[in-house]
Scaffold this active site. Structure first.
Site, PDB file in Angstrom:
ATOM      1  N   ARG A   1      -9.335   2.363  17.252  1.00  0.00           N
ATOM      2  CA  ARG A   1      -8.108   2.469  16.451  1.00  0.00           C
ATOM      3  C   ARG A   1      -7.524   3.882  16.539  1.00  0.00           C
ATOM      4  O   ARG A   1      -7.245   4.515  15.521  1.00  0.00           O
ATOM      5  CB  ARG A   1      -8.414   2.117  14.996  1.00  0.00           C
ATOM      6  CG  ARG A   1      -9.096   0.758  14.842  1.00  0.00           C
ATOM      7  CD  ARG A   1      -9.811   0.580  13.522  1.00  0.00           C
ATOM      8  NE  ARG A   1     -10.508  -0.713  13.471  1.00  0.00           N
ATOM      9  CZ  ARG A   1     -11.087  -1.226  12.388  1.00  0.00           C
ATOM     10  NH1 ARG A   1     -11.052  -0.561  11.241  1.00  0.00           N
ATOM     11  NH2 ARG A   1     -11.706  -2.386  12.423  1.00  0.00           N
TER      12      ARG A   1
ATOM     13  N   HIS B   1     -11.992 -11.603   0.217  1.00  0.00           N
ATOM     14  CA  HIS B   1     -12.700 -10.579  -0.547  1.00  0.00           C
ATOM     15  C   HIS B   1     -11.716  -9.526  -1.036  1.00  0.00           C
ATOM     16  O   HIS B   1     -10.561  -9.510  -0.632  1.00  0.00           O
ATOM     17  CB  HIS B   1     -13.761  -9.911   0.341  1.00  0.00           C
ATOM     18  CG  HIS B   1     -13.170  -9.394   1.630  1.00  0.00           C
ATOM     19  ND1 HIS B   1     -13.192 -10.115   2.813  1.00  0.00           N
ATOM     20  CD2 HIS B   1     -12.494  -8.247   1.919  1.00  0.00           C
ATOM     21  CE1 HIS B   1     -12.579  -9.431   3.762  1.00  0.00           C
ATOM     22  NE2 HIS B   1     -12.133  -8.287   3.251  1.00  0.00           N
TER      23      HIS B   1
ATOM     24  N   ASP C   1      -7.356 -13.456   7.654  1.00  0.00           N
ATOM     25  CA  ASP C   1      -8.597 -12.744   7.935  1.00  0.00           C
ATOM     26  C   ASP C   1      -9.812 -13.606   7.600  1.00  0.00           C
ATOM     27  O   ASP C   1      -9.806 -14.350   6.616  1.00  0.00           O
ATOM     28  CB  ASP C   1      -8.630 -11.478   7.068  1.00  0.00           C
ATOM     29  CG  ASP C   1      -9.784 -10.560   7.398  1.00  0.00           C
ATOM     30  OD1 ASP C   1      -9.942 -10.209   8.580  1.00  0.00           O
ATOM     31  OD2 ASP C   1     -10.535 -10.178   6.467  1.00  0.00           O
TER      32      ASP C   1
ATOM     33  N   ASP D   1     -11.549  -4.855  16.294  1.00  0.00           N
ATOM     34  CA  ASP D   1     -12.960  -5.081  15.975  1.00  0.00           C
ATOM     35  C   ASP D   1     -13.864  -5.037  17.191  1.00  0.00           C
ATOM     36  O   ASP D   1     -15.052  -5.335  17.088  1.00  0.00           O
ATOM     37  CB  ASP D   1     -13.125  -6.435  15.257  1.00  0.00           C
ATOM     38  CG  ASP D   1     -12.497  -6.443  13.871  1.00  0.00           C
ATOM     39  OD1 ASP D   1     -12.507  -5.381  13.212  1.00  0.00           O
ATOM     40  OD2 ASP D   1     -11.992  -7.500  13.457  1.00  0.00           O
TER      41      ASP D   1
ATOM     42  N   GLU E   1       0.852  -1.186   0.000  1.00  0.00           N
ATOM     43  CA  GLU E   1       0.000   0.000   0.000  1.00  0.00           C
ATOM     44  C   GLU E   1       0.896   1.247   0.000  1.00  0.00           C
ATOM     45  O   GLU E   1       1.795   1.366   0.833  1.00  0.00           O
ATOM     46  CB  GLU E   1      -0.902  -0.035   1.239  1.00  0.00           C
ATOM     47  CG  GLU E   1      -1.596   1.259   1.581  1.00  0.00           C
ATOM     48  CD  GLU E   1      -2.444   1.822   0.449  1.00  0.00           C
ATOM     49  OE1 GLU E   1      -3.124   1.052  -0.263  1.00  0.00           O
ATOM     50  OE2 GLU E   1      -2.423   3.072   0.277  1.00  0.00           O
ATOM     51  N   GLU E   2       0.625   2.172  -0.914  1.00  0.00           N
ATOM     52  CA  GLU E   2       1.512   3.338  -1.078  1.00  0.00           C
ATOM     53  C   GLU E   2       1.504   4.269   0.139  1.00  0.00           C
ATOM     54  O   GLU E   2       2.477   4.980   0.376  1.00  0.00           O
ATOM     55  CB  GLU E   2       1.146   4.121  -2.354  1.00  0.00           C
ATOM     56  CG  GLU E   2      -0.238   4.765  -2.359  1.00  0.00           C
ATOM     57  CD  GLU E   2      -1.365   3.810  -2.760  1.00  0.00           C
ATOM     58  OE1 GLU E   2      -1.088   2.598  -2.902  1.00  0.00           O
ATOM     59  OE2 GLU E   2      -2.509   4.256  -2.901  1.00  0.00           O
TER      60      GLU E   2
ATOM     61  N   GLU F   1      -8.698 -15.678  11.899  1.00  0.00           N
ATOM     62  CA  GLU F   1      -9.732 -14.972  12.643  1.00  0.00           C
ATOM     63  C   GLU F   1     -11.076 -15.648  12.382  1.00  0.00           C
ATOM     64  O   GLU F   1     -11.692 -15.434  11.351  1.00  0.00           O
ATOM     65  CB  GLU F   1      -9.797 -13.502  12.185  1.00  0.00           C
ATOM     66  CG  GLU F   1     -10.869 -12.720  12.891  1.00  0.00           C
ATOM     67  CD  GLU F   1     -11.816 -11.980  11.964  1.00  0.00           C
ATOM     68  OE1 GLU F   1     -12.676 -11.251  12.476  1.00  0.00           O
ATOM     69  OE2 GLU F   1     -11.724 -12.136  10.732  1.00  0.00           O
TER      70      GLU F   1
HETATM   71  C1  NOJ Z   1     -12.110  -9.098  10.136  1.00  0.00           C
HETATM   72  C2  NOJ Z   1     -11.198  -7.982  10.355  1.00  0.00           C
HETATM   73  O1  NOJ Z   1     -10.549  -8.117  11.557  1.00  0.00           O
HETATM   74  C3  NOJ Z   1     -12.043  -6.757  10.249  1.00  0.00           C
HETATM   75  O2  NOJ Z   1     -11.410  -5.642  10.755  1.00  0.00           O
HETATM   76  C4  NOJ Z   1     -12.377  -6.636   8.793  1.00  0.00           C
HETATM   77  O3  NOJ Z   1     -13.172  -5.519   8.565  1.00  0.00           O
HETATM   78  C5  NOJ Z   1     -13.123  -7.866   8.353  1.00  0.00           C
HETATM   79  N1  NOJ Z   1     -12.520  -9.079   8.801  1.00  0.00           N
HETATM   80  C6  NOJ Z   1     -13.214  -7.924   6.862  1.00  0.00           C
HETATM   81  O4  NOJ Z   1     -11.931  -8.028   6.324  1.00  0.00           O
END
Ligand code: NOJ
Ligand code: NOJ
Length: 721
Positions: free
Chosen positions: A410, A169, A259, A359, A138-139, A287
């Site tokens: 955050r 995704h 993720d 999250d 990522e720039e 996760e």
């Molecule tokens: C879980 C991540 O921890 C969260 O922050 C993110 O928005 C979703 N997955 C989708 O990538």
């Protein structure tokens, strides 16, 4: 180390990174190896949201490639604020001082260039979960040279770097909503592959958004929120996600936080893990979000962690810790969570424990009480699993706006002082963790408990740690406590930082030595430790990676390995590349039978316990198996596959070994993705397993299939009546 020396170290590393010619392979860059990247059991992990940690290079704050995504005023919490790779690198000494040995960085790959507009507010992928290009950095975070520089600087300080990989995704997309300007576009090394809004190549699922997060078909095949859902079984997508992950591994990444693992098939992910591990031994954890301790997909998450080669973040214990330290639940709640997870997860020491993350609200939002935080941290840092600290916890960082969830969890890292009590507590317990086998590999035993006090013991052979935590404001007399600590007196490993005192242990029998009664004051924590001399016979505490196959590297850790010996996997002698009293590295021998196989170490002092690994038959490919017209007779029946190879359960009818449950969006047709050995012919059948575990095979002859030598494939048969 002086401030000058620290800067000097940083500069050296940067110079080295900048000098690396882009055309050179990353291995050409001098990079110190880290110790056992396949296991984090002795590590302290630290989760960084790169954008919010430190701005080390202001020239990348507002790159021309993606204008309008940066907010210098830090008032739009959904835009970039300036943090970058260089910022992390500049604070490596701070992290090292804290006791951090592994950094989990938020996803570093190229995210959307044009904002996704929600309710008129522009959103950037500052968090990293809205990928555009899995092969470019990522720039806003920096150049490839800065990425390399961070990795080699971290390695030179003995710190591992774990990347966050989000293959479920790309980014927000909706054909009816032009405010998501990227349309879910997927690039590979700068080349546009396709978009979700005009998906001519079938890279994405188009099943709408998830409405029932408890439905295993919906979570895997519908969109997570607005996010364009990749079809990992598409040949191009499969290959891109695996090739690009290995590209970053080859640049020096030590492990992967995966993720949204709940949202992809376990079969594809197992083939992904195998693909990574065949190129480099590493620690992978996923996760799998659990909404509660009674989440209907809890059992699926256990199965995933046990079989996929990818451990999980310990959401179950996270919920229990927050209930007990943050919301008044009794200590028995924690004890029960340890017992439950200890039974369910095969590799419980590989669970990644955390109090909070990006999250959920930070712990101090849940309960604004630093004593409660200290108590919770002491628990997390001494209990089984790999502790992962969320950045800023050591600085008591929290923002309680609207309950303190995303994005208020955050905030900008407030500073890098090294004097808070939390900082010192973490530092001391991390040092103990790195040195004390009982914390990394030991058993857990409750020794004394009431609603407010939990005294527990971790033990690996003679190595013993006793921890006492009082989460209430009141002092308790602790009488009748027994321990396996040998007779003697023990000082608190925290040096009284949280009020702990010394204890005296008398002589008893059977590992039950009496502790002289003492008082544990309100909020106090004490940690007492005994580490015995090196034993004369071997005991294994860890073997990793847990998913392996012939030709892969494994690292076996424990005590009493002496100076030489034999290491076997499934009874076959492995070729050893290094041998130490506490660590042996070896190559899984060819001829090792596939399936669950024990690792053993034999020395002149004897043969160790066995440590079970999952040995695959060969390189894995993901195959979609469909059976049509399978009509189970009773509600609660599910369809599974079992077959002739360990990957398909070796004809087992046990629901924890057969592959499944399969999914049935078009009842009575069922399908599922299984990871099977490439270029291999095998036999299988479908079976029905009832809620009570009763299995019924389909009739007729076995089905035969041959897996492709690479890529993906799909096969469909009709249920045989
Ligand atoms: C879980 C991540 O921890 C969260 O922050 C993110 O928005 C979703 N997955 C989708 O990538
Ligand atoms: C195991 C047998 O080996 C296989 O051939 C058979 O189809 C299944 N059991 C089901 O009966």
């Amino acid at each position: 180390m002086s401030a000058f020396a620290r800067r000097h170290l940083g500069v050296l590393a940067v110079t080295c990174g900048l000098l690396a010619t882009p055309a050179l392979l990353p291995t050409a860059h001098a990079d110190a190896p880290v110790t056992n990247r396949a296991s984090l059991k002795q590590d302290l992990c630290y989760q960084v949201v790169t954008d919010r940690f430190a701005d080390g290079n202001t020239s990348n704050d507002d790159p021309a490639k993606s204008p309008g995504m940066y907010d210098a005023t830090k008032t739009n919490w959904k835009l970039y604020w300036g943090g970058d790779f260089a910022g992390i690198q500049q604070h490596l000494q701070y992290l090292k001082d804290l006791g951090v040995t592994a950094i989990w960085m938020s996803p570093h790959v190229d995210n959307i260039d044009k904002p996704a507009v929600y309710n008129g507010v522009p959103n950037a992928g500052y968090h990293g979960y809205w990928t555009r290009d899995f092969k470019r950095p990522e720039e806003h975070f920096g150049t490839l040279a800065e990425f390399d520089s961070l990795i080699s600087a971290a390695h030179s300080m003995g710190i591992k770097v774990i990347m966050d990989w989000a293959p479920n995704h790309t980014s927000p997309a909706d054909p009816a909503n032009p405010s998501f300007a990227e349309g879910g576009a997927l690039y590979d090394d700068g080349v546009l592959k396709g978009t979700a809004v005009n998906d001519t190549s079938g890279y994405f699922h188009h099943n709408g958004g998830i409405s029932n997060y408890d439905d295993r078909y919906e979570v895997q095949y519908k969109n997570l929120a607005d996010l364009a859902d990749l079809d990992q079984q598409n040949g191009t997508v499969n290959s891109l996600l695996k090739t690009d992950a290995n590209y970053w591994m080859s640049r020096g990444v030590d492990g992967i936080r995966m993720d949204a693992v709940k949202h992809m098939s376990s079969g594809w992910q197992r083939s992904f893990a195998d693909n990574v591990l065949a190129s480099k031994d590493a620690f992978l954890y996923g996760e799998w979000y659990l909404g509660s301790k009674t989440d209907p997909l809890y059992a699926d998450n256990v199965r995933f962690a046990n079989d996929s080669g990818i451990s999980v973040l310990d959401f179950y214990l996270n919920i229990a810790m927050r209930e007990t330290f943050g919301s008044g639940a009794p200590m028995s709640n924690l004890d029960a969570a340890i017992a439950r997870t200890g039974t369910d997860y095969t590799y419980k020491e590989n669970l990644v424990t955390f109090l909070d993350n990006h999250d959920m609200s930070r712990f101090l939002t849940l309960k604004n009480d630093t004593t409660a935080l200290h108590d919770a941290l002491a628990f997390m840092l001494t209990v089984r699993g790999t502790p992962c600290l969320y950045y800023g916890t050591e600085q008591y960082l929290h923002n309680d706006t609207s309950g303190g969830g995303d994005p208020w969890n955050r905030p900008q890292m407030p500073g890098f002082g090294e004097t808070t009590t939390a900082f010192k507590e973490i530092q001391k317990l991390s040092a103990l963790r790195q040195n004390q086998p009982a914390l990394a590999w030991g058993t857990h035993q409750q020794r004394w408990i009431n609603n407010d006090v939990y005294v527990y013991e971790r033990r690996f052979n003679n190595d013993t740690v006793l921890v006492a935590i009082n989460k209430s404001g009141a002092a308790y007399p602790i009488a009748g406590l027994n321990t396996a600590l040998p007779a003697g007196s023990y000082t608190d490993q925290l040096g009284g930082l949280l009020g702990g005192q010394s204890i005296t242990v008398g002589s008893g029998t059977g590992g039950n030595n009496p502790v002289t009664s003492f008082t544990l004051g309100g909020g106090q924590v004490a940690v007492w430790s005994y580490k015995g001399p090196e034993p004369s016979s071997p005991t294994i505490g860890s073997a990793a990676p847990t998913l392996t196959r012939a030709g892969n590297t494994i690292t076996v850790e424990g005590r009493g390995f002496g100076t030489s010996g034999t290491l076997k996997v499934g009874g076959v002698t492995a070729s050893v590349s290094s041998w130490g009293a506490n660590r042996v590295t070896a190559t899984v021998p060819s001829g090792t039978p596939a399936g669950i196989q024990q690792v053993t170490v034999t020395t002149s002092g004897g043969t160790s316990n066995g440590y079970a690994l999952k040995v695959l038959s060969g390189a894995q490919v993901p195959v979609t198996f469909t059976v049509t017209n399978a009509t189970p007779t009773n509600p609660g029946d599910n369809i599974y596959i079992s077959g002739s190879i360990p990957e398909l359960g070796s004809w087992s009818t046990d629901r924890n070994t057969a592959v499944g449950p399969l999914l049935t969006p078009n009842y009575p047709n069922w399908f599922g993705v299984a990871s099977v050995p490439a270029c291999t012919t095998f036999q299988y059948k479908f079976l029905k397993i009832a809620a009570d575990g009763t299995a019924t095979w389909e009739n007729g002859a076995n089905h035969t299939d041959t897996a492709p030598c690479s890529g993906t494939s799909a096969t469909t048969v009709a249920w045989q009546y």
